[in-house]
Design an enzyme around this catalytic site. Sequence first.
Site: not given
Ligand code: IMP
Ligand code: MG
Length: 180
Positions: A102, A130, A158, A164
């Site tokens: 994300d 994404k 989740d 989950r």
């Molecule tokens: P990042 O650090 O923003 O890349 O996000 C990583 C973590 O955020 C992932 O491993 C997920 O646990 C959570 N996450 C990000 N987007 C989503 C989503 O659309 N649904 C559920 N969990 C998300």
């Molecule tokens: Mg999560």
Amino acid sequence: MQDDLERVLFDEPTIHRRLDEIAAQISKDYQDKDLTVIAVLNGSLMFMADLLRRIPLPLKLDCLSVASYHGKPQTTGEVIFKQIAPPDVKDRHVLIPDDILDSGHTLAAIREKLQTAQPRSIRVCVLLSKKKQRAREVDADYLGFKIEDEFVVGYGLDYDERYRNLPWIGVLRKELITSK
Ligand code: IMP
Ligand code: MG
């Protein structure tokens, strides 16, 4: 749980077909290498379990537990490691499977943490990515599916620790996402 979804994005057969393809590629790339898989809990649990059973290599498995969301739909950028010492991956080829890319904060922090343990290589394998501008640039070496910038749940993913265990991946209805 199903009624909470706006729509299903990937059903079970679709996910499993894609896992067959990714697992075949990983098996080929690591066939003569000492592979250690470091899974990121809790989100990658289903993905990792289904993926690794398709990889017939003598790999080692370890897990990292991190938290970055604290029940909010938006990341705070702060990544908390729940264990103090990184796994022992010195001179090993490391593959990190995670649920979703994300903002990039989580995988960038994990990559940095594991780098201090002097592995021979590090690659990242994410089920979902994404399509968006990331806060931190992280390249997925293996990718399941690209999705729009929507909040998805199921198959390990989740919202506030729920959904989950849904066997498929779908977009959560917007009215269920509260801003805490
Ligand atoms: P990042 O650090 O923003 O890349 O996000 C990583 C973590 O955020 C992932 O491993 C997920 O646990 C959570 N996450 C990000 N987007 C989503 C989503 O659309 N649904 C559920 N969990 C998300
Ligand atoms: Mg999560």
